[in-house]
Design a protein around this motif. Sequence first.
Motif, mmCIF file in Angstrom:
data_model
loop_
_atom_site.group_PDB
_atom_site.id
_atom_site.type_symbol
_atom_site.label_atom_id
_atom_site.label_comp_id
_atom_site.label_asym_id
_atom_site.label_seq_id
_atom_site.Cartn_x
_atom_site.Cartn_y
_atom_site.Cartn_z
ATOM 1 N N PHE A 45 0.833 -1.204 0.000
ATOM 2 C CA PHE A 45 0.000 0.000 0.000
ATOM 3 C C PHE A 45 0.868 1.254 0.000
ATOM 4 C CE2 PHE A 45 -3.641 -2.443 2.155
ATOM 5 C CZ PHE A 45 -4.116 -2.834 0.920
ATOM 6 N N PHE A 46 1.952 1.208 0.792
ATOM 7 C CA PHE A 46 2.848 2.367 0.791
ATOM 8 C C PHE A 46 3.406 2.583 -0.599
ATOM 9 C CE2 PHE A 46 3.174 1.590 5.449
ATOM 10 C CZ PHE A 46 2.768 2.851 5.850
ATOM 11 N N GLY A 49 1.259 4.426 -2.885
ATOM 12 C CA GLY A 49 0.962 5.811 -2.542
ATOM 13 C C GLY A 49 -0.217 5.966 -1.613
ATOM 14 N N ALA A 50 -0.711 4.838 -1.095
ATOM 15 C CA ALA A 50 -1.835 4.920 -0.178
ATOM 16 C C ALA A 50 -1.290 4.798 1.241
ATOM 17 C CB ALA A 50 -2.849 3.823 -0.486
ATOM 18 N N ASP A 51 -0.638 5.866 1.690
ATOM 19 C CA ASP A 51 0.008 5.806 2.998
ATOM 20 C C ASP A 51 -0.983 5.511 4.103
ATOM 21 O OD1 ASP A 51 2.095 6.541 1.551
ATOM 22 O OD2 ASP A 51 2.374 8.537 2.428
ATOM 23 N N PHE A 52 -2.077 6.252 4.051
ATOM 24 C CA PHE A 52 -3.041 6.121 5.142
ATOM 25 C C PHE A 52 -3.612 4.714 5.189
ATOM 26 C CE2 PHE A 52 -7.051 6.936 7.336
ATOM 27 C CZ PHE A 52 -6.554 7.628 8.424
ATOM 28 N N LEU A 53 -3.919 4.198 3.990
ATOM 29 C CA LEU A 53 -4.447 2.840 3.935
ATOM 30 C C LEU A 53 -3.432 1.857 4.512
ATOM 31 C CD1 LEU A 53 -6.694 1.023 3.053
ATOM 32 C CD2 LEU A 53 -5.699 0.925 0.782
ATOM 33 N N VAL A 55 -1.182 2.435 6.787
ATOM 34 C CA VAL A 55 -1.147 2.529 8.238
ATOM 35 C C VAL A 55 -2.372 1.881 8.861
ATOM 36 C CG1 VAL A 55 -1.153 4.136 10.136
ATOM 37 C CG2 VAL A 55 0.279 4.567 8.182
ATOM 38 N N VAL A 56 -3.524 2.101 8.195
ATOM 39 C CA VAL A 56 -4.749 1.470 8.706
ATOM 40 C C VAL A 56 -4.617 -0.037 8.644
ATOM 41 C CG1 VAL A 56 -7.181 1.108 8.219
ATOM 42 C CG2 VAL A 56 -6.258 3.398 8.234
ATOM 43 N N GLN A 57 -4.018 -0.504 7.556
ATOM 44 C CA GLN A 57 -3.792 -1.946 7.445
ATOM 45 C C GLN A 57 -2.955 -2.437 8.621
ATOM 46 O OE1 GLN A 57 -4.657 -4.072 4.948
ATOM 47 N NE2 GLN A 57 -3.267 -5.798 5.199
ATOM 48 N N ASN A 133 -1.730 12.124 1.480
ATOM 49 C CA ASN A 133 -2.742 11.087 1.314
ATOM 50 C C ASN A 133 -3.771 11.115 2.433
ATOM 51 O OD1 ASN A 133 -3.303 7.907 2.005
ATOM 52 N ND2 ASN A 133 -3.526 8.458 -0.146
ATOM 53 N N VAL A 137 -7.737 11.439 1.822
ATOM 54 C CA VAL A 137 -8.638 10.390 2.302
ATOM 55 C C VAL A 137 -9.675 10.989 3.238
ATOM 56 C CG1 VAL A 137 -8.764 8.403 3.817
ATOM 57 C CG2 VAL A 137 -7.056 8.479 2.022
ATOM 58 N N ASN B 52 -4.917 3.712 -7.590
ATOM 59 C CA ASN B 52 -3.665 4.392 -7.886
ATOM 60 C C ASN B 52 -3.521 4.637 -9.375
ATOM 61 O OD1 ASN B 52 -1.025 5.367 -7.278
ATOM 62 N ND2 ASN B 52 -0.230 3.466 -8.159
ATOM 63 N N LEU B 57 -9.479 8.181 -5.591
ATOM 64 C CA LEU B 57 -9.415 7.760 -4.191
ATOM 65 C C LEU B 57 -10.470 6.719 -3.838
ATOM 66 C CD1 LEU B 57 -8.775 11.234 -2.653
ATOM 67 C CD2 LEU B 57 -7.281 9.278 -2.442
ATOM 68 N N GLN B 60 -9.227 3.358 -2.602
ATOM 69 C CA GLN B 60 -8.804 3.298 -1.201
ATOM 70 C C GLN B 60 -10.008 3.266 -0.269
ATOM 71 O OE1 GLN B 60 -5.807 6.093 -0.092
ATOM 72 N NE2 GLN B 60 -4.907 6.077 -2.140
ATOM 73 N N MET B 61 -11.048 4.036 -0.663
ATOM 74 C CA MET B 61 -12.255 4.053 0.186
ATOM 75 C C MET B 61 -12.833 2.653 0.337
ATOM 76 S SD MET B 61 -12.662 6.981 1.160
ATOM 77 C CE MET B 61 -11.275 8.016 0.841
ATOM 78 N N PHE B 64 -10.905 0.661 2.646
ATOM 79 C CA PHE B 64 -11.214 0.984 4.046
ATOM 80 C C PHE B 64 -12.451 0.249 4.521
ATOM 81 C CE2 PHE B 64 -8.882 5.089 3.361
ATOM 82 C CZ PHE B 64 -7.881 4.772 4.237
ATOM 83 N N ILE B 67 -11.873 -3.292 5.135
ATOM 84 C CA ILE B 67 -11.193 -3.533 6.415
ATOM 85 C C ILE B 67 -12.188 -3.433 7.564
ATOM 86 C CG2 ILE B 67 -9.494 -2.585 8.008
ATOM 87 C CD1 ILE B 67 -7.788 -1.852 5.629
ATOM 88 N N ASN C 124 4.292 11.037 5.928
ATOM 89 C CA ASN C 124 3.407 12.049 6.473
ATOM 90 C C ASN C 124 2.316 11.471 7.387
ATOM 91 O OD1 ASN C 124 1.775 10.846 4.665
ATOM 92 N ND2 ASN C 124 1.607 12.587 3.269
ATOM 93 N N VAL C 125 2.378 10.177 7.644
ATOM 94 C CA VAL C 125 1.458 9.627 8.632
ATOM 95 C C VAL C 125 2.284 9.053 9.781
ATOM 96 C CG1 VAL C 125 -0.515 9.192 7.185
ATOM 97 C CG2 VAL C 125 1.353 7.558 7.220
ATOM 98 N N LEU C 128 0.797 7.661 13.129
ATOM 99 C CA LEU C 128 0.047 6.425 12.949
ATOM 100 C C LEU C 128 0.988 5.268 12.661
ATOM 101 C CD1 LEU C 128 -3.134 7.416 10.957
ATOM 102 C CD2 LEU C 128 -2.899 6.795 13.349
#
Lengths: 194, 101, 337, 636
Positions: A45-46, A49-53, A55-57, A133, A137, B52, B57, B60-61, B64, B67, C124-125, C128
């Motif tokens: 995911f990183f 480019g889906a950094d937030f995803l 981290v959530v993972q 990101n 998001v 991507n 986006l 990604q949603m 989420f 998950i 940038n996270v 987290l």
Amino acid sequence: MYEFVAFYIFAIATTILFLITVMSKNVLYSMTSLAAGMVLISGLFFLLGADFLGVVQLIVYVGAIMALYAFAMMFFDATKDVKEKHGNSTLVFLLGGLMALVFVIMFSAPIIGENIQALYPVGLAENLGVSGNAQDVGLVLFTKYLVPFEVAALMLLVAMIAGIILAGKKMDYSLTECEASDEELQKEIKKEEA
Amino acid sequence: MEIGISHYLILSGILFSIGFVGVLRRKNLLMLFFATEIMLNAVNIAFAAIGNYYGDLSGQMFAFFIIAVAASEVAVGLGLLIILYKKYGSLDLDVISTMKG
Amino acid sequence: MDATHLPEVTAAGVIIKAVLILAVIAAIAGFGTYIERKILAFMQRRYGPQHVGPYGLLQLAADGIKLFTKEDIIPQHANKIIFAVAPVITAATAFIALAAVPVFPDFTIPFIDVYVPSIASDINVGILFVLGMMAAGLYGPLLAGMAQANKWGIIGSARTAIQFLSYEVVTGLSILAPIMMVGSLSFVDFNDYQADGTWLVVYQPVAFILFLIAGFAETNRTPFDLLEHEAEIISGYVTEYSGMRWGLFFIGEYANMITIGVIASVVFLGGYNDFWIFPGWLMIIGKIAFSFFFMLWVRAAWPHVRPDQLMWLCWKVLMPLAVINVVITGIVIMLVQ
Amino acid sequence: MENLVYIALFAPFVGSLFAGLFFARSPKTHLVGIVNSSLIGIAFIASVTLALHVAEHGAVHVTMMSWISAGDLSIPFGFLVDEVSVTMMLVVTLVSTIVHIYSTGYMNHDKAYNRFFAYLSAFVFSMMILVMSDNFAGLFIGWEGVGVCSWLLIGFWYHKEDKTFEENPSISPSWAANEAFIMNRVADLGMLVGIFLIYWNVGSLQYDVVFKALPHLADGLLVSIAIALFIGAMGKSAQFPLHTWLTDAMEGPTPVSALIHAATMVTAGVFLVIRANPLFSLDAVHGVSMFIASLGAFVAFYAASMALSARDIKRIVALSTLSQLGYMFAAAGLGAYWIALFHLAAHAFFKALLFLGAGNVMHAMDDELDIFKMGGMKKVMMGSYVYMGIASFALAGLPIMAGFYSKDAIIETAFNDGSFIIWAILVITAGMTAFYSFRQVFFTFHGEERYKALGFHPHDMYKYVLVAMAPLAALAISFGWFMDSFHEFITKNLPDYEMSHHTHDLAPFLGTLVIILALTGIFIAWKKYAGKGADAWKRDEEFEQSFVYKLVANQYYVPKFYDEFIVQPYTIASKKFWEIDKAVVDGFVDLIGKMFYKSGDVSRGMQTGSLSAYLNWMGVGALLLIVTAAITALIG
């Protein structure tokens, strides 16, 4: 180059780990390799480019879900090998292999449509003067996907309560068993007779 | 050398197939859950990759929400597993055959 | 600290930084044992280690030699691979977490002119990521306990799972309020936010206290050291470990303590900004050192709690407090804007 | 005025709901009778007021709301109160009021007292809709409502067993109700076809629009519409050959017979013809009108002939109704619509009186209907005797009575029209009418007191009931006196019918002829049936064996004919079709069911109860889906 190496490392490692998960006789191996695979997927995911995803993972999948599995495993004997009767193994692998083959063929072909427009393009948040990101998001999640988000939150709450109630029953109390209660009843009757 | 969307999709497909094999092959309920998680993750990779590729986006949603669903599934599923284990003393699917029609 | 004024981050710089962190933190972890014993001893009005070297300073080396030369025992019924992997996970995740944390200020190595950034990887996270990695660190104790075929181990790992999962909630929620104020997940942004000298702890005292308490739980320190509480469960998940494997757990634990200290320093206590006449690097080291000292102080001062008290504290006190804090912060931010 | 229209229309409905919703399950409640009677009374008063208004200011036309609005079809809930409908409203509400009051006495001992009033009021409501509607659709609604209510009312004593009676074996109320309903349905089909034809060709169902458009339609079409509508009228007004239901419908309670089968429902057919007079008076449909007149005359005679030998007191009255309906149709067919309507009204009054009187007799005789078992009852039932006498005089058409004016006018019309055959039949029938009606009166009230031997203890009806019947008696006597003013009133709406000078000159002679015939009939009846002691009537067994008597007594074998040639073949055909249906349709449906059953049986093997087997099946399904997706993706 850097992406290439990273991707292949992650991809091969994930595949191997997940294969171990599926094939291993030992639950502990399965769980460990699955968790490790999850971590590597967050690496993918990183890369995407889906950094937030990513981290959530890490937090949700690795930190919570798999930990819950591990926790649940403690109710069962995890060190013992799982005894399973594998009926028609060849058939299963044939089916799985067929499916993988279909996927590979399907995705190798240039089937990607060009006429798709991004509904919520990356970089939405730049209009607001911030970038990243997580900001993107957040923007999309709390505007276009607000209702699904709230519903998901409610679902998690419900699931949590359900989990507590299901798992929180007293150990000697049977939720569904009728025979058990019948036996108890018989015992009670015998006691009274005696 | 360029890593394109196909790479990710094929990886996703292969991982999905691995999960699929797991679902078909394993008889232990916990293992089945694991296999399901693999499949969910494979799909997540596909979503993230497609998102991507298109610079969208939404991919990604969806990941989420998947998950989130997986998390609720685990909460309820594990509760059920524990009850089943209490009832049958095993998590083997072959033991649980009361659904006979 | 504008990014444009900084020299380019090169691979060499990152590697140097990584090696530096690894070396320093590993050393601190070892040295930390000495400090801990010394401080605890002083607080208990005794001397502590003093026979090996001056003031017992070489005790560290003696312990190291002992650990390395000790026989590596793997129990017969243990799951050997997992048993071997578990301590590595603990140490590895602890150090990976440090990759996204600004441990020292940036500097340029003279002569070879390599710029070493303050953070090995400034994603940038960051916050987290650190929390996520620390969450992943839970697998060390968990797997260790489950792999060793020892009921104390299982109980220890069960406690691990409960404690980490529960207190992760508090950590996350407590740190959420500062995140809302800063509007970013990057440590650099946190640092810059406090560049004017007003520390976030002034705005968020509740969050800071909650974070500290949760930090104790996450690092498995007294008063929340239930995972390896000798009086109850022998040594918990480390019951069957010895030698270097045990040492890795130990290093991981100390690395985590430092990570918590860094987060507390950067998020709540003004980061590595210059303060009065003190330069930033001194400030951050001082803050981390104080956090470290604080943990030892608490260990000396407090008894440990019962597991049920631990859970009670988490779900009935800390979490509601954290939620209320988040809500109030949100309302205030909304009103101020 | 609008409010009055709604009051007149909905007061009966309110009464019906009142009785039906609140008291349907409770035991007999006098309140229901009183409330319902007063509500109908209110409707009557509203109708009177409306009549005065109409006489002065002309028709009232109200549209309550839009009812059906689909595509081009737009039918409003509209009500038209003009001279014709207000006359009908008056007749209906007046007779209904008296019948309601009468019923409170007559049904006093019935368990389903409240239900009876619910039905009765609903019937009045339906009749009011029928009469007041300003379009064919509303008319049809009322038409069907009347049909349903008559079904409910005829079959009111549905629990009664089949009864073996000499003249009409095995008739039970439920059987009679079904017969009436089915017979009406058959006729209603014709009526529906007529309405469809009108809508199809005119595009509207409003009376005014339709009647304006009629002259522009093709002749053949007009004839078709006229025939179709008249078939409907035949059913409701029980014209030959759809007449058998009317006499059988006497199984219902007597007030029902009085209300439905004398005064209101059966006149609906006549009303339809009168209402549709612009259609029936067209030259193109002259043949149909002639047929109506001829059929009317025939039915008049036919029914009268059957009444000569009938023994059932109610059946005699019913047959006389049939006969009088024939008169009305004869008049309407000859174009004398206002005379038909006049006779309709007059007939309603004296026939209701007659029925109610017959009801009194029945009541006194514990529901015994056979006039052979009665006789000499005038001592005990003076009131009823007077009423029945008045009614019979009116029916026979004796001077100063209502029937004299109206019936005479019809006979004159026939003469004036030059249809001498019809005229002759009608004149002869008038004589027969006098004979059979007084045969009934003498049988019942004069002669030997035969009932004593049979152990009956007759007593007259409640006083208030008798008082309530007085208006009917008064109208039966006096209604004819208002002929001229009625003529003036009604011809504002209906076409006038003027007698030629020739006829006018001969009128006294014609009237005298009829009176002489009627008096002769009464005299014969007196001679034969009123005697006492040695002169007393005796059964003439020999005559009863004769062909003519048998023919008449068996209603010319028409019911038998129906039974033999329609009902039985239909039953046989139905049974055959049922078997075909069982074999083909049911077989097909069963086959589908069996297919699923079989496939379930086969696929049941999959349901091993083992979750892993299910999972495998699911996996195979998923694989199939993915392969399909891949193939589509690669092809497309």
